[in-house]
Write an enzyme that holds these catalytic residues in place. Structure first.
Site, PDB file in Angstrom:
ATOM      1  N   SER A  66       0.835  -1.195   0.000  1.00  0.00           N
ATOM      2  CA  SER A  66       0.000   0.000   0.000  1.00  0.00           C
ATOM      3  C   SER A  66       0.877   1.256   0.000  1.00  0.00           C
ATOM      4  CB  SER A  66      -0.952  -0.035   1.201  1.00  0.00           C
ATOM      5  OG  SER A  66      -1.962   0.933   1.086  1.00  0.00           O
ATOM      6  N   ASP A  88      -9.046  -6.964  -2.786  1.00  0.00           N
ATOM      7  CA  ASP A  88      -8.629  -5.771  -2.049  1.00  0.00           C
ATOM      8  C   ASP A  88      -9.813  -4.810  -1.910  1.00  0.00           C
ATOM      9  OD1 ASP A  88      -7.453  -3.362  -1.140  1.00  0.00           O
ATOM     10  OD2 ASP A  88      -5.558  -3.870  -2.114  1.00  0.00           O
ATOM     11  N   HIS A 136      -6.800  -6.483   1.210  1.00  0.00           N
ATOM     12  CA  HIS A 136      -5.745  -5.472   1.290  1.00  0.00           C
ATOM     13  C   HIS A 136      -4.636  -5.856   2.268  1.00  0.00           C
ATOM     14  CE1 HIS A 136      -4.017  -1.572   0.557  1.00  0.00           C
ATOM     15  NE2 HIS A 136      -4.019  -1.271   1.844  1.00  0.00           N
TER      16      HIS A 136
END
Length: 316
Positions: A159, A243, A275
Site C-alpha cells: 500500500s 482488495d 488489502h
C-alpha cells in the site's frame, strides 16, 4: 431562473471551497494514521515477545529527525537476503510482526522494519517529503553494515509502503537488488476519488481525464504511477483481487507502466487476497512466489547461506 442558477453556482462554489479547506487543513490526517482508533501510538509488542533475534536501531534522517527501526535477523550470523520493509499508512511496525515472523521462517532472510517519522517511537510528523528522507536513511544504514550481504538488499512495500519503496528504489538502483510491491495504489490523487467519490471531479492522477483543479493542494500525492516506469531494478507485483481498499486495477496499471520500460517485471494475482491479508490467504503460493523472486535476482551463496539450514530465528 437566473436566481436559481446563481444559487446553484454559489452552492457548487461553496462545496469546492469547503473541500479545498478540508484538504488543506486535514489531509495528513487522512493519508497518515500512526494511531489506529482504540490503540496507542506505542508498540503493543516487540520482536522479543515472538522470541526473535533483533536489535533496536536509531537513525537520523538527513533533516535531523530521530527515527526508530527494528533489525530482525533470521539467526545472528545470517547473510541471506535482507528485506527493507515499508508498512501501510495505519498503525505501526508492531502490527506487522506476525507477518514478518512468518517471512523470516519462509524466506530465511533478515528484515529491517522502519518506523516512519511520527509513527511508533520515531519523532516528527509524517509527510511525503519527510518519509522519503526516512526511507533513504534506512537504506543508507543497511548499505553501511558489515554483517549483511549488501548485494542482496530487497525492498518490500505494501500500500503506502509500495509508494515509498518505489521512489527509494528508483533513486538507488545501485543499492537495491529488487523490489516487491503489494496492493499499492497508482497515486494518492487517484485514491482521493476512490475513498471520497465526489473528489474525483477535482482531484486525479496523471491518467485522469479533464483538468483537476485541486491537485495543487495535495501535499502528499505519492505518484507511484509516474515513478514506477523509471525503476530499473526487478519488480514483483503481488495483487490481492479482493482488495477492499485499493482497487486491483491500480496494481494492473502499475505493472503495465513498469513493464513498458522494464523487462524484469512479474505480476502475480491472489484471487482471495484482501488489502491486508494477501500474505495469509495466499499461503505457500504467496511465499513461494517471493522466494523464487529473491533466488532469481540474488542467488543463494552456498558458502554463506548453507549454515542457515536447521536453524530457527533464534539461531538454534
Amino acid at each position: 431562473m437566473v436566481s436559481y442558477v446563481n444559487i446553484l453556482l454559489y452552492g457548487v462554489g461553496g462545496i469546492v471551497f469547503a473541500g479545498m479547506a478540508l484538504l488543506v487543513a486535514f489531509q495528513e490526517r487522512l493519508v497518515y494514521v500512526p494511531v489506529v482508533p482504540g490503540l496507542t501510538k506505542s508498540y503493543t509488542i516487540t520482536p522479543a515477545r515472538l522470541r526473535l533475534t533483533y536489535e533496536d536501531v536509531w537513525l537520523r534522517s538527513s533533516d535531523g529527525v530521530r527515527l526508530h527501526a527494528w533489525f530482525i535477523k533470521h539467526f545472528p550470523d545470517c547473510r541471506g537476503p535482507t528485506i527493507l520493509f515499508f508498512q501501510e499508512n495505519a498503525g505501526n511496525i508492531a502490527h506487522r510482526l506476525e507477518m514478518v515472523h512468518i517471512m523470516l521462517q519462509k524466506l530465511q532472510c533478515n528484515v529491517f522494519m522502519l518506523s516512519y517519522r511520527g509513527y511508533g517511537a520515531s519523532d516528527g510528523s509524517p509527510s511525503q517529503h519527510g518519509i522519503t528522507k526516512d526511507a533513504q536513511a534506512a537504506l543508507d544504514h543497511l548499505y553501511q553494515r558489515n554483517d549483511i550481504d549488501t548485494s542482496r538488499i530487497f525492498v518490500f512495500g505494501r500500500s503506502l509502503g509500495g509508494a515509498v519503496g518505489a521512489l527509494l528504489t528508483r533513486n538507488n538502483p545501485d543499492k537495491v537488488a529488487g523490489i516487491i510491491l503489494e496492493n499499492t495504489f497508482t497515486s494518492i490523487l487517484d485514491m482521493a476519488g476512490v475513498l471520497l467519490p465526489f473528489l474525483k471531479w477535482v482531484i486525479g492522477g496523471s491518467g485522469a481525464k479533464g483538468v483537476k483543479i485541486l491537485n495543487f493542494v495535495v501535499r502528499s500525492p505519492w505518484n507511484t504511477i509516474d515513478v514506477i516506469g523509471q525503476v530499473k531494478r526487478p519488480i514483483l507485483f503481488l495483487s490481492g483481487l479482493q482488495d477492499e481498499m485499493v482497487p486491483p486495477s491500480h496494481m494492473q496499471m502499475l505493472y503495465a507502466k513498469a513493464a513498458a520500460h522494464n523487462k524484469e517485471c512479474t505480476f502475480v494475482e491472489f484471487p482471495s487476497g484482501m488489502h491486508m491479508d494477501t500474505w495469509l490467504s495466499g499461503g505457500d503460493h504467496y511465499w513461494g512466489t517471493i522466494e523464487q523472486f529473491l533466488e532469481k535476482y540474488a542467488p543463494r551463496n552456498d558458502e554463506t547461506d548453507s549454515s542457515s539450514s536447521g536453524l530457527d530465528s533464534e539461531g538454534r
